[in-house]
Enzyme design. Structure first.
Site, PDB file in Angstrom:
ATOM      1  N   HIS A   1       6.005   8.004  11.383  1.00  0.00           N
ATOM      2  CA  HIS A   1       4.983   9.020  11.724  1.00  0.00           C
ATOM      3  C   HIS A   1       4.752  10.027  10.594  1.00  0.00           C
ATOM      4  CE1 HIS A   1       8.666  10.841  13.956  1.00  0.00           C
ATOM      5  NE2 HIS A   1       8.547  11.521  12.830  1.00  0.00           N
TER       6      HIS A   1
HETATM    7  C1  LIG Z   1      12.673  12.748  11.921  1.00  0.00           C
HETATM    8  S1  LIG Z   1      14.165  12.350  11.110  1.00  0.00           S
HETATM    9  C2  LIG Z   1      14.614  10.892  12.020  1.00  0.00           C
HETATM   10  C3  LIG Z   1      16.107  10.676  12.036  1.00  0.00           C
HETATM   11  C4  LIG Z   1      16.603   9.581  12.979  1.00  0.00           C
HETATM   12  N1  LIG Z   1      16.127   8.294  12.536  1.00  0.00           N
HETATM   13  C5  LIG Z   1      16.169   9.844  14.389  1.00  0.00           C
HETATM   14  O1  LIG Z   1      15.346   9.095  14.915  1.00  0.00           O
HETATM   15  O2  LIG Z   1      16.634  10.806  15.020  1.00  0.00           O
HETATM   16  C6  LIG Z   1      13.614  11.709   9.569  1.00  0.00           C
HETATM   17  C7  LIG Z   1      14.753  11.298   8.652  1.00  0.00           C
HETATM   18  O3  LIG Z   1      14.174  10.598   7.553  1.00  0.00           O
HETATM   19  C8  LIG Z   1      14.790  10.995   6.352  1.00  0.00           C
HETATM   20  N2  LIG Z   1      13.793  10.761   5.301  1.00  0.00           N
HETATM   21  C9  LIG Z   1      12.571  11.332   5.197  1.00  0.00           C
HETATM   22  N3  LIG Z   1      11.906  10.807   4.146  1.00  0.00           N
HETATM   23  C10 LIG Z   1      12.721   9.889   3.593  1.00  0.00           C
HETATM   24  C11 LIG Z   1      12.601   8.993   2.494  1.00  0.00           C
HETATM   25  N4  LIG Z   1      11.477   8.945   1.771  1.00  0.00           N
HETATM   26  N5  LIG Z   1      13.639   8.201   2.189  1.00  0.00           N
HETATM   27  C12 LIG Z   1      14.792   8.234   2.925  1.00  0.00           C
HETATM   28  N6  LIG Z   1      14.954   9.038   4.000  1.00  0.00           N
HETATM   29  C13 LIG Z   1      13.937   9.860   4.314  1.00  0.00           C
HETATM   30  C14 LIG Z   1      15.149  12.449   6.579  1.00  0.00           C
HETATM   31  O4  LIG Z   1      16.182  12.889   5.734  1.00  0.00           O
HETATM   32  C15 LIG Z   1      15.547  12.443   8.051  1.00  0.00           C
HETATM   33  O5  LIG Z   1      16.922  12.190   8.192  1.00  0.00           O
END
Ligand SMILES: C[S@@+](CC[C@H](N)C(=O)[O-])C[C@H]1O[C@@H](n2cnc3c(N)ncnc32)[C@H](O)[C@@H]1O
Length: 333
Positions: free
Chosen positions: A241
């Site tokens: 998203h």
């Molecule tokens: C909304 S959280 C979702 C965490 C978990 N998957 C959940 O559903 O509760 C988004 C996660 O994506 C990671 N994230 C965002 N952009 C990223 C990227 N380009 N590469 C790796 N991780 C990323 C963030 O650090 C965060 O932990």
């Protein structure tokens, strides 16, 4: 012509909605729900347990009763079933820590700036910034909220118990999704991918869950880092998203390449109906993406199906993860 008379109620309820937010936050901070627990109590009794003057506790308790968090019988307040389950610190399903993330200054400020964000077309604060510190708070606070859907998905996607299997959890954060798979499948090895600082929290949680010997990490940008190969399942919970459909498709092609033949991708997300305005929980999440990402959005099942098909997947199925607002789309390589 309709005979209904106009009402300003929705206007005033919405303008004053922050009263509800702050009252609930105060009650959580003061431990008011925990102070009532299983024992219907008077304002004086609750005040004594919260170590506060009675007036504030009485007015707050009446307000929380009006809003449906408490019931009141004579002068005694009691918890509703939902409050007992989710707002009492002694309950295993206590949701209080999630308020620390959901009401963190970064997110609240992002909403305060909504008018300029809409005029400019992009927010000032961008959660997509590499290693944004907000994700450390997310990893610390949001794990308990995800336990229900994580276990639901692990049950939906059984792994072959006759051999070693491999699970990749993209945007692992607290690790709850991947850990549920590892706990359900004793022969599964879990690889968690996220930004390096976040993975320290994932690793701590994997250790606490007793799966440290079947756990490894990939640190870095999910769009560019080497994902590895031959996974049985790739979990993509609450990640897509943040991005536009073309980037989601580009990312899903990488996931497709990392899966073994017959392997499955599990996208977990807020997935509204095709009208984009129902059900309220998932349809409203688009506003969070508008306030905090340059190109993020909520996507319907038809939109996810197109992204997955363009990335080479087949056999898409939508699974609502009731009673939460999340749904899963499962597809096969
Ligand atoms: C909304 S959280 C979702 C965490 C978990 N998957 C959940 O559903 O509760 C988004 C996660 O994506 C990671 N994230 C965002 N952009 C990223 C990227 N380009 N590469 C790796 N991780 C990323 C963030 O650090 C965060 O932990």
């Amino acid at each position: 012509m309709s005979s209904a008379s106009p009402s300003p109620q929705l206007y005033f309820d919405t303008i004053n909605a922050f009263h509800k937010t702050e009252a609930l936050k105060a009650a959580l901070d003061l431990g008011l729900f925990t102070a009532i627990g299983r024992t219907p109590s008077t304002a004086a009794e609750i005040a004594a347990r919260c170590e506060c003057p009675e007036r504030g506790i009485r007015i707050l308790s009446d307000y929380l009763t009006v809003q449906g968090f408490l019931t009141k019988d004579g002068s005694h307040y009691a918890l509703t079933l939902d409050s007992a389950t989710f707002l009492d610190r002694n309950s295993p399903a206590y949701l209080g820590p999630s308020a620390d993330f959901l009401l963190a200054p970064t997110l609240v400020e992002a909403f305060r700036d909504l008018t300029s964000t809409i005029r400019r077309g992009t927010p000032e604060v961008k959660s997509t910034t590499p290693e944004h510190p907000m994700w450390l708070d997310f990893a610390r606070c949001m794990g308990p909220m995800m336990v229900g859907p994580a276990r639901g998905i692990a049950a939906l996607v059984p792994l072959d118990a006759d051999r070693e299997t491999k699970v990749l959890d993209i945007s692992a954060s607290h690790g709850t999704y991947g850990i549920a798979f590892a706990q359900q499948n004793p022969r599964a090895h879990l690889t968690a991918l996220d930004w390096e600082p976040v993975l320290a929290i994932t690793a701590e949680n994997a250790k606490a869950a007793g799966i440290a010997n079947r756990f490894s990490k990939i640190a870095g940008d999910a769009f560019t880092v080497d994902l590895g190969s031959d996974y049985d399942v790739v979990l993509v919970p609450n990640f897509l998203h943040h991005f536009n459909p073309a980037d989601c498709t580009r990312f899903l092609r990488r996931v497709h390449a990392a899966l073994r033949p017959g392997g499955r991708v599990v996208v977990v997300d807020f997935i509204p109906n095709e009208d984009r305005v129902t059900p309220p929980g998932s349809a409203s999440f688009g506003l969070v993406m508008l306030s905090s990402t340059p190109e993020g959005d909520v996507y319907t099942f038809a939109e996810y199906s197109k992204m997955l098909a363009d990335a080479g997947f087949h056999g898409f199925a939508l699974h609502p993860l009731l009673p939460t607002t999340a749904s899963a789309v499962i597809a096969t390589k």
